[in-house]
Motif scaffolding. Structure first.
Motif, mmCIF file in Angstrom:
data_model
loop_
_atom_site.group_PDB
_atom_site.id
_atom_site.type_symbol
_atom_site.label_atom_id
_atom_site.label_comp_id
_atom_site.label_asym_id
_atom_site.label_seq_id
_atom_site.Cartn_x
_atom_site.Cartn_y
_atom_site.Cartn_z
ATOM 1 N N LEU A 163 0.890 -1.431 -0.058
ATOM 2 C CA LEU A 163 -0.152 0.042 -0.052
ATOM 3 C C LEU A 163 1.084 1.236 -0.047
ATOM 4 O O LEU A 163 0.779 1.903 -0.650
ATOM 5 N N LEU A 164 2.006 0.771 0.414
ATOM 6 C CA LEU A 164 2.973 2.326 0.663
ATOM 7 C C LEU A 164 3.253 2.703 -0.526
ATOM 8 O O LEU A 164 3.424 4.272 -0.880
ATOM 9 N N LEU A 165 3.944 1.557 -1.190
ATOM 10 C CA LEU A 165 4.778 1.437 -2.294
ATOM 11 C C LEU A 165 4.351 2.385 -3.508
ATOM 12 O O LEU A 165 4.874 3.733 -3.942
ATOM 13 N N PRO A 166 2.858 1.877 -4.033
ATOM 14 C CA PRO A 166 2.522 2.778 -4.941
ATOM 15 C C PRO A 166 2.123 4.037 -4.424
ATOM 16 O O PRO A 166 1.369 4.737 -4.629
ATOM 17 N N VAL A 167 1.661 4.143 -3.195
ATOM 18 C CA VAL A 167 0.984 5.978 -2.436
ATOM 19 C C VAL A 167 2.196 6.751 -2.212
ATOM 20 O O VAL A 167 1.856 7.682 -3.432
ATOM 21 N N LEU A 168 3.273 6.721 -2.532
ATOM 22 C CA LEU A 168 4.610 7.386 -2.702
ATOM 23 C C LEU A 168 5.042 7.141 -4.559
ATOM 24 O O LEU A 168 5.648 8.302 -4.464
ATOM 25 N N ALA A 169 5.070 6.357 -5.143
ATOM 26 C CA ALA A 169 4.706 6.918 -6.594
ATOM 27 C C ALA A 169 3.638 7.296 -7.066
ATOM 28 O O ALA A 169 4.376 8.630 -7.677
ATOM 29 N N LEU A 170 2.362 7.304 -6.459
ATOM 30 C CA LEU A 170 1.228 7.852 -7.062
ATOM 31 C C LEU A 170 1.811 9.890 -6.791
ATOM 32 O O LEU A 170 2.261 10.844 -7.414
ATOM 33 N N GLY A 171 2.221 9.660 -5.500
ATOM 34 C CA GLY A 171 2.830 10.894 -4.601
ATOM 35 C C GLY A 171 3.696 12.105 -5.430
ATOM 36 O O GLY A 171 3.259 13.457 -5.606
ATOM 37 N N GLY A 172 5.288 11.448 -5.860
ATOM 38 C CA GLY A 172 5.843 11.272 -6.955
ATOM 39 C C GLY A 172 5.719 12.110 -8.620
ATOM 40 O O GLY A 172 6.037 12.652 -8.445
ATOM 41 N N GLY A 173 4.310 11.465 -8.794
ATOM 42 C CA GLY A 173 4.182 11.619 -10.259
ATOM 43 C C GLY A 173 3.354 12.507 -10.386
ATOM 44 O O GLY A 173 3.437 13.376 -11.214
ATOM 45 N N LEU A 174 2.758 12.806 -8.759
ATOM 46 C CA LEU A 174 1.827 14.261 -8.488
ATOM 47 C C LEU A 174 2.782 15.543 -8.569
ATOM 48 O O LEU A 174 2.659 16.685 -9.458
ATOM 49 N N VAL A 175 3.842 15.339 -7.467
ATOM 50 C CA VAL A 175 4.965 16.457 -7.527
ATOM 51 C C VAL A 175 5.688 16.237 -9.082
ATOM 52 O O VAL A 175 5.544 17.849 -9.398
ATOM 53 N N LEU A 176 6.249 15.650 -9.717
ATOM 54 C CA LEU A 176 6.838 16.171 -11.014
ATOM 55 C C LEU A 176 5.990 16.963 -11.852
ATOM 56 O O LEU A 176 6.083 17.421 -12.616
ATOM 57 N N LEU A 177 4.491 16.151 -12.046
ATOM 58 C CA LEU A 177 3.259 17.303 -12.904
ATOM 59 C C LEU A 177 3.584 18.306 -12.549
ATOM 60 O O LEU A 177 3.625 19.351 -13.318
ATOM 61 N N GLY A 178 3.602 18.208 -10.529
ATOM 62 C CA GLY A 178 3.072 19.993 -10.495
ATOM 63 C C GLY A 178 4.011 20.924 -10.769
ATOM 64 O O GLY A 178 4.322 22.132 -11.560
ATOM 65 N N VAL A 179 5.510 20.388 -10.534
ATOM 66 C CA VAL A 179 6.588 20.717 -10.903
ATOM 67 C C VAL A 179 7.061 21.261 -12.927
ATOM 68 O O VAL A 179 7.506 22.505 -13.354
ATOM 69 N N GLY A 180 6.796 20.234 -13.647
ATOM 70 C CA GLY A 180 6.680 20.598 -14.861
ATOM 71 C C GLY A 180 6.456 21.034 -16.099
ATOM 72 O O GLY A 180 6.114 22.598 -16.116
#
Length: 116
Positions: free
Chosen positions: A45-62
């Motif tokens: 549960l934790l690793l996919p949530v972290l991956a989604l969070g990282g993806g959202l951060v990258l989308l925001g930064v980009g």
């Protein structure tokens, strides 16, 4: 030609390409993390949530970076010296997510092969 780009809208195309890349890597990382955490419910549960969070951060930064670039291009015309590529931190996070996909895939293949 008075604008710094032609009618092809390069900043918009670059932003869309960045979004597609981030979304693909995020989806791959979520799937890989889910397989990696299959034997451990907390990691599953934790690793996919972290991956989604990282993806959202990258989308925001980009998105912020390319919108800022577009505004600077419009304000400065052809005389801009700002970097067009994403910053090193964003590329580092993207590379780490890609590495997680590769390692998880390799572990999954080896473990599956050893079980048979």
């Amino acid at each position: 030609m008075t604008s710094p780009w032609d009618a092809g809208l390069q900043p918009e195309r670059a932003e869309l390409a960045w979004r597609r890349t981030v979304l693909a890597v995020t989806a791959g990382t979520v799937v890989a993390a889910r397989y990696l955490g299959q034997s451990h419910p907390v990691l599953g549960l934790l690793l996919p949530v972290l991956a989604l969070g990282g993806g959202l951060v990258l989308l925001g930064v980009g998105t912020v970076r390319f919108r800022r670039l577009d505004a600077r291009l419009r304000a400065a015309g052809r005389e801009t010296s700002d970097a067009v590529a994403p910053g090193g931190a964003a590329l580092g996070v993207l590379a780490a997510m890609s590495l997680l996909i590769a390692v998880t895939s390799a572990v999954f293949v080896v473990v599956t092969a050893l079980r048979q």
